[in-house]
Design an enzyme around this catalytic site. Structure first.
Site, mmCIF file in Angstrom:
data_model
loop_
_atom_site.group_PDB
_atom_site.id
_atom_site.type_symbol
_atom_site.label_atom_id
_atom_site.label_comp_id
_atom_site.label_asym_id
_atom_site.label_seq_id
_atom_site.Cartn_x
_atom_site.Cartn_y
_atom_site.Cartn_z
ATOM 1 N N LYS A 142 0.817 -1.225 0.000
ATOM 2 C CA LYS A 142 0.000 0.000 0.000
ATOM 3 C C LYS A 142 0.847 1.272 0.000
ATOM 4 C CE LYS A 142 -3.552 -2.585 0.045
ATOM 5 N NZ LYS A 142 -3.009 -3.486 -0.981
ATOM 6 N N GLU B 190 -3.439 7.616 7.512
ATOM 7 C CA GLU B 190 -4.322 8.297 6.562
ATOM 8 C C GLU B 190 -5.428 9.000 7.332
ATOM 9 O OE1 GLU B 190 -6.225 5.675 3.761
ATOM 10 O OE2 GLU B 190 -4.491 5.637 2.438
ATOM 11 N N HIS C 26 -16.062 -6.187 5.551
ATOM 12 C CA HIS C 26 -15.241 -6.161 4.342
ATOM 13 C C HIS C 26 -15.574 -7.255 3.345
ATOM 14 C CE1 HIS C 26 -13.158 -2.998 6.346
ATOM 15 N NE2 HIS C 26 -12.959 -3.787 7.375
ATOM 16 N N ARG D 102 -6.771 -8.421 -10.457
ATOM 17 C CA ARG D 102 -7.392 -9.701 -10.821
ATOM 18 C C ARG D 102 -8.768 -9.436 -11.426
ATOM 19 N NH1 ARG D 102 -8.315 -8.981 -5.129
ATOM 20 N NH2 ARG D 102 -10.536 -8.601 -4.802
HETATM 21 C C1 MV4 Z 1 -10.446 3.635 4.522
HETATM 22 C C2 MV4 Z 1 -11.680 4.004 5.086
HETATM 23 C C3 MV4 Z 1 -11.814 5.286 5.552
HETATM 24 N N1 MV4 Z 1 -10.786 6.147 5.485
HETATM 25 N N2 MV4 Z 1 -9.455 4.536 4.456
HETATM 26 C C4 MV4 Z 1 -11.419 -0.999 3.995
HETATM 27 C C5 MV4 Z 1 -10.738 -2.039 3.194
HETATM 28 C C6 MV4 Z 1 -9.621 -1.385 2.478
HETATM 29 N N3 MV4 Z 1 -9.803 -1.571 1.070
HETATM 30 C C7 MV4 Z 1 -9.658 0.045 2.874
HETATM 31 N N4 MV4 Z 1 -10.836 0.244 3.673
HETATM 32 C C8 MV4 Z 1 -11.180 1.473 4.138
HETATM 33 N N5 MV4 Z 1 -10.213 2.411 4.057
HETATM 34 C C9 MV4 Z 1 -9.638 5.759 4.954
HETATM 35 N N6 MV4 Z 1 -8.631 6.624 4.912
HETATM 36 C C10 MV4 Z 1 -12.689 3.062 5.147
HETATM 37 C C11 MV4 Z 1 -12.443 1.790 4.679
HETATM 38 C C12 MV4 Z 1 -13.549 0.884 4.779
HETATM 39 C C13 MV4 Z 1 -14.171 0.333 3.668
HETATM 40 C C14 MV4 Z 1 -13.741 0.602 2.378
HETATM 41 C C15 MV4 Z 1 -14.355 0.049 1.309
HETATM 42 C C16 MV4 Z 1 -15.437 -0.802 1.504
HETATM 43 C C17 MV4 Z 1 -15.869 -1.089 2.741
HETATM 44 C C18 MV4 Z 1 -15.260 -0.529 3.847
HETATM 45 C C19 MV4 Z 1 -15.730 -0.825 5.117
HETATM 46 C C20 MV4 Z 1 -15.112 -0.282 6.201
HETATM 47 C C21 MV4 Z 1 -14.014 0.554 6.034
#
Ligand code: MV4
Length: 511
Positions: free
Chosen positions: A124, A208, A243, A300
């Site tokens: 990341k 972040e 997730h 993917r």
């Molecule tokens: C975040 C976020 C809020 N703020 N980053 C969750 C999995 C990963 N792909 C990154 N994720 C998140 N990153 C910041 N700076 C909230 C999430 C997140 C989320 C993102 C996409 C789909 C579902 C989610 C559920 C909870 C938190």
């Protein structure tokens, strides 16, 4: 079945996966006149993907770590059958850089991106740096690993609380922690580093800005590996639980045409910046204020690719294979548009009333919904025993409509026609979701399930004896209704298809 020699780079493809995605890939390969090889573990001897492929090779015990995850066994199976290419599907070895390298070093074609693309996107911090230098907006935060809590506090004060600590090697929600005040930083940092170190063997953490109540928007891309890329518009995947996505749709109800253009352009820029090859997905979070930020790229073919195929009229498996054959991207950006609306419902063998605990067992019976606008990507059949060893997803139901309203109305009809007896599953959850105001008006965010779903409202599953009594009672009511002795539809509304729940309500006087 003999594979025709066509002078192509490969004539036969090994599918290194199982379940509905292996079936979907085999279908796409067969349409292209390519030979298909399945691989299977002990419990999958009679799985649907094995029955469908031209040839199948046994690769070992049921645990994935001893079969589907063993690169050497997959390569040996390819050699043994003369397959010239490997399609990894999703999960398992699909984003494993060393495996894709090993495939190419063995002189075979990996139907997917290069190991370098997987590695930069799997890290990341590396992907944040790469995106920032390519002009794609990332969430405000750091581009270097943080180990000192004082440094982390300084960063948090610069961008404002709350912040999110994320593991550089994480993804899919693993290795993240929210920090709301400076006093919590030191212990949160220590814990996140500890977890990341043991889970991923890499304790690099970055900071972040935490975006509250975001929407999850992702963009499908195709790249030719030479810096050319196109997008196939977005999918919204905000209906998720821990997730794990549950419902996806395209278009997203929350994008304006202007925002859509910007987010899709950012995705193309992302793919082009790494000379991406094949099908990929660029994930963004959309903040309530309309700002969007790059989160990660999935290198993917994704579970939810059918919603994109339904609204764009494309075939992503064909497109991936053509790129791997060296034919380039088979669609032109200017020819692509989103036509109508598609929703995808993931059918999981899990019990919503028991905190979505996985359920196993034989598929006793199944009635498959049909009619206009319906696609069912199935991984099972009547009589198949759902094993405990893998993901509990049984199938994906994808419904297309001319607009969102029709897609929702059609989905209600289709879910009502779909019955599956055997393992406990989440079809009733989908019916519930389709009645929620936040889903109907499209305002739902990633917090939708945790905010709206209450298992206490859920009807418990019946035990075998109760189910038998219910079937008998339903048959009796139906016989009475047909003979004209009971015309009150409210007793047992078999015609509505949703017979079990309705019959249970009438028997128990519930709701
Ligand atoms: C975040 C976020 C809020 N703020 N980053 C969750 C999995 C990963 N792909 C990154 N994720 C998140 N990153 C910041 N700076 C909230 C999430 C997140 C989320 C993102 C996409 C789909 C579902 C989610 C559920 C909870 C938190």
């Amino acid at each position: 079945m003999a594979t025709r020699k066509t002078g192509r780079k490969f004539d036969k493809v090994l599918v290194a996966n199982r379940g509905e995605i292996a079936v979907r890939i085999i279908q796409g390969l067969r349409e292209m006149g390519l030979g298909t090889v399945a691989v299977y573990s002990e419990v999958d001897r009679t799985a649907l993907h094995v029955l469908m492929a031209d040839e199948a090779v046994f690769i070992g015990p049921s645990p994935a770590a001893e079969s589907y995850l063993v690169g050497d066994k997959i390569l040996a199976a390819a050699r043994e059958t003369g397959a010239g290419a490997i399609h990894p599907g999703y999960g398992f070895l699909s984003e494993n850089g060393p495996f894709s390298r090993q495939v190419e070093e063995a002189g075979l074609v990996f139907i997917g991106p290069t190991a370098e693309s997987m590695e930069v996107m799997g890290d990341k911090l590396a992907s944040r740096r790469k995106m920032r230098s390519s002009g794609v907006t990332v969430v405000p935060g750091t581009d270097e690993a943080v180990t000192d809590p004082e440094v982390a506090i300084g960063i948090a004060e610069g961008i404002g609380y709350p912040v999110l600590l994320k593991a550089s090697a994480g993804g899919g929600g693993k290795g993240m922690r929210i920090v709301r005040k400076s006093g919590d930083m030191a212990s949160a940092l220590r814990q996140t580093m500890g977890e990341a170190g043991s889970a991923f063997g890499n304790d690099a953490i970055f900071v972040e800005k935490y975006i509250e109540n975001p929407k999850h928007i992702e963009v499908q891309v195709l790249g030719d590996g030479q810096g050319n890329a196109i997008h196939l518009f977005e999918r919204e995947c905000s209906v998720q639980r821990r997730h794990q996505k549950v419902i996806e749709e395209s278009p997203s109800p929350s994008l304006t045409p202007e925002l859509r253009e910007k987010i899709c352009a950012a995705a193309v820029q992302t793919a082009a910046a790494i000379d991406y090859r094949g099908a990929g997905t660029v994930e963004f979070i959309l903040a309530p204020n309309g700002e969007f930020y790059f989160l990660e790229m999935n290198t993917r073919l994704q579970v939810e690719h059918p919603v994109t195929e339904m609204v764009t009229g494309t075939d992503l498996v064909h497109a991936m294979v053509k790129i791997a054959l060296g034919e380039g991207i088979c669609y032109r950006q200017e020819d692509l548009r989103q036509q109508g609306w598609a929703l995808e419902f993931r059918l999981y063998a899990e019990d919503p009333s028991r905190n979505f605990a996985p359920s196993i067992g034989r598929i006793e019976s199944m009635t498959i919904p049909q009619g206009p606008g319906v696609r069912l990507d199935l991984g099972v059949y009547e009589g198949f025993d759902v094993p405990i060893h893998y993901d509990p997803m049984l199938a994906k139901l994808i419904v297309w409509g001319e607009d969102r309203e029709q897609a929702i109305a059609r989905s209600r009809r289709v879910l009502g026609e779909f019955t599956l007896h055997g393992p406990v599953h989440n079809l009733p959850f989908h019916q519930w979701a389709l009645e929620q105001p936040a889903f109907i008006d499209g305002s739902y965010t990633t917090h939708f399930v945790e905010d709206e779903f209450d298992p206490a409202d859920w009807l418990p599953e019946l035990d075998a004896g109760q189910a038998e009594a219910l079937v008998a009672a339903t048959a009796l009511f139906e016989a009475l209704r047909r003979s004209g002795q009971a015309t009150e539809e409210k007793n047992v509304d078999c015609a509505a298809g949703n017979w079990r729940r309705n019959a249970l309500r009438s028997m128990t006087g519930n709701k």
